[in-house]
Design an enzyme around this catalytic site. Structure first.
Site, mmCIF file in Angstrom:
data_model
loop_
_atom_site.group_PDB
_atom_site.id
_atom_site.type_symbol
_atom_site.label_atom_id
_atom_site.label_comp_id
_atom_site.label_asym_id
_atom_site.label_seq_id
_atom_site.Cartn_x
_atom_site.Cartn_y
_atom_site.Cartn_z
ATOM 1 N N GLY A 177 1.950 2.795 10.757
ATOM 2 C CA GLY A 177 2.889 3.905 10.558
ATOM 3 C C GLY A 177 3.548 4.399 11.831
ATOM 4 N N SER A 206 3.069 -1.477 10.664
ATOM 5 C CA SER A 206 4.514 -1.460 10.935
ATOM 6 C C SER A 206 5.194 -2.799 10.644
ATOM 7 C CB SER A 206 4.789 -1.003 12.371
ATOM 8 O OG SER A 206 4.285 0.300 12.578
ATOM 9 N N HIS A 219 -9.670 1.329 4.790
ATOM 10 C CA HIS A 219 -8.400 1.586 5.484
ATOM 11 C C HIS A 219 -8.645 2.613 6.593
ATOM 12 C CE1 HIS A 219 -4.292 2.712 6.311
ATOM 13 N NE2 HIS A 219 -3.908 1.633 5.656
ATOM 14 N N GLU A 254 -6.989 5.007 7.555
ATOM 15 C CA GLU A 254 -6.691 6.397 7.181
ATOM 16 C C GLU A 254 -7.868 7.023 6.445
ATOM 17 O OE1 GLU A 254 -2.942 5.633 5.235
ATOM 18 O OE2 GLU A 254 -2.015 5.237 7.183
ATOM 19 N N ASN A 292 0.859 -1.188 0.000
ATOM 20 C CA ASN A 292 0.000 0.000 0.000
ATOM 21 C C ASN A 292 0.895 1.238 0.000
ATOM 22 O OD1 ASN A 292 -2.003 1.897 0.339
ATOM 23 N ND2 ASN A 292 -2.299 1.495 2.525
ATOM 24 N N TRP A 293 0.997 1.866 -1.179
ATOM 25 C CA TRP A 293 1.909 3.010 -1.302
ATOM 26 C C TRP A 293 1.328 4.293 -0.718
ATOM 27 C CZ3 TRP A 293 3.865 2.524 -7.094
ATOM 28 C CH2 TRP A 293 4.641 1.363 -7.207
ATOM 29 N N LYS A 294 0.042 4.278 -0.395
ATOM 30 C CA LYS A 294 -0.636 5.481 0.122
ATOM 31 C C LYS A 294 -0.417 6.644 -0.857
ATOM 32 C CE LYS A 294 0.035 3.484 4.624
ATOM 33 N NZ LYS A 294 -0.048 3.629 6.053
ATOM 34 N N GLU A 305 -5.689 -4.653 10.939
ATOM 35 C CA GLU A 305 -4.706 -3.583 11.113
ATOM 36 C C GLU A 305 -5.044 -2.751 12.340
ATOM 37 O OE1 GLU A 305 -2.656 -2.418 7.317
ATOM 38 O OE2 GLU A 305 -4.563 -1.392 7.238
ATOM 39 N N GLY A 354 2.781 -0.931 4.427
ATOM 40 C CA GLY A 354 2.744 0.474 4.013
ATOM 41 C C GLY A 354 4.150 1.002 3.799
ATOM 42 N N GLY A 355 4.675 1.653 4.813
ATOM 43 C CA GLY A 355 5.983 2.314 4.726
ATOM 44 C C GLY A 355 7.087 1.461 4.115
#
Ligand code: PGA
Length: 241
Positions: free
Chosen positions: A167, A203, A86, A88, A8-10, A161, A224-225
């Site tokens: 994150g 994470s 998600h 976010e 997930n590149w956001k 999640e 993600g990150g």
């Protein structure tokens, strides 16, 4: 690779060139790359083994909905997966009722849904039972009205999640994740007579992925990150394989 790894590149990267570079470095079967909308086409062209996913959709197919992107549009474009719910997006105001409409629209269009659920820290503090209760409530609302026939291991994947782990560099304890994964799987068997895959997200990195896959009993991870760092992500993909 038997495990599913979602990248997930956001809202990253900034340029198409970087998106293609990143996609090429992550092109492994079993991986689903979810870039921002403007990069979908070029990333699609760059992928030979990995599948393409979107980070969101709107529930209507077409019409007067400025700024939205629909499930049939994405499906026609070569997208096979979509992340829905998600945290976010929930934090920006998306409700379980919105998510329910999006899940239905995605399934009707033939997109595979990655439904994100997870509890905030205020709930986690109260213990695992409270977290399970919260997650069960989300799943019930997000999948309301969906028949057992349309919910199956091919059409739906759940990503557990915990919000406080996303994150933050503070991942869940794999043994807690294992409890939650078993709980979610049981829930889907009783509510929809369906065995679905359950992923962990929050994470995830090259150091902790093995623990989640083994002790966490997960079918994969939503990353993600770390999916934006090719060397780190390569290690994650290698361990998952
Ligand atoms: P993270 O993000 O790996 O950076 O914590 C996970 C996610 O996208 O939910």
């Amino acid at each position: 690779m038997n495990k599913i790894i979602i990248a997930n590149w956001k809202l990253n990267p900034l340029t198409e060139k970087d998106a293609v570079r990143l996609a090429t470095a992550s092109d492994v079967s079993g991986v689903v790359i979810c870039p921002p909308f403007p990069f979908l086409e070029k990333v699609h062209g760059a992928l030979k083994k990995a599948a393409l996913g979107a980070q969101d959709i709107f529930w209507e197919s077409s019409g007067a909905y400025t700024g939205e992107v629909s499930a049939p549009m994405l499906k026609n474009f070569g997208v096979s997966y979509v992340i829905i719910g998600h945290s976010e997006r929930r934090a920006l105001g998306e409700t379980d009722s919105d998510i329910n409409k999006k899940v239905k629209a995605a399934l009707v269009a033939g997109l595979k849904v990655i439904l994100c659920v997870g509890e905030p820290w205020a709930i986690k503090k109260k213990g695992l039972a409270a977290a399970k209760n919260f997650v069960a409530g989300q799943i019930k609302k997000d999948l309301a009205g969906l028949k057992s026939l349309v919910i199956n291991h091919k059409s739906l994947t759940i990503a557990y999640e915990p919000i406080w782990a996303i994150g933050t560099g503070k991942n869940d304890k794999p043994e807690n994740t294992a409890e939650m994964v078993k709980f979610i799987k049981k829930l889907l068997v009783s509510s929809h007579k369906s065995k679905v895959s359950v992923l962990y997200g929050g994470s995830v990195n090259a150091k902790n992925i093995a623990d989640f896959l083994e002790r966490g009993c997960v079918d994969g991870a939503l990353v993600g990150g770390a999916s934006l760092k090719p060397a780190e992500f390569k290690k994650i993909m290698k361990i998952a394989a």
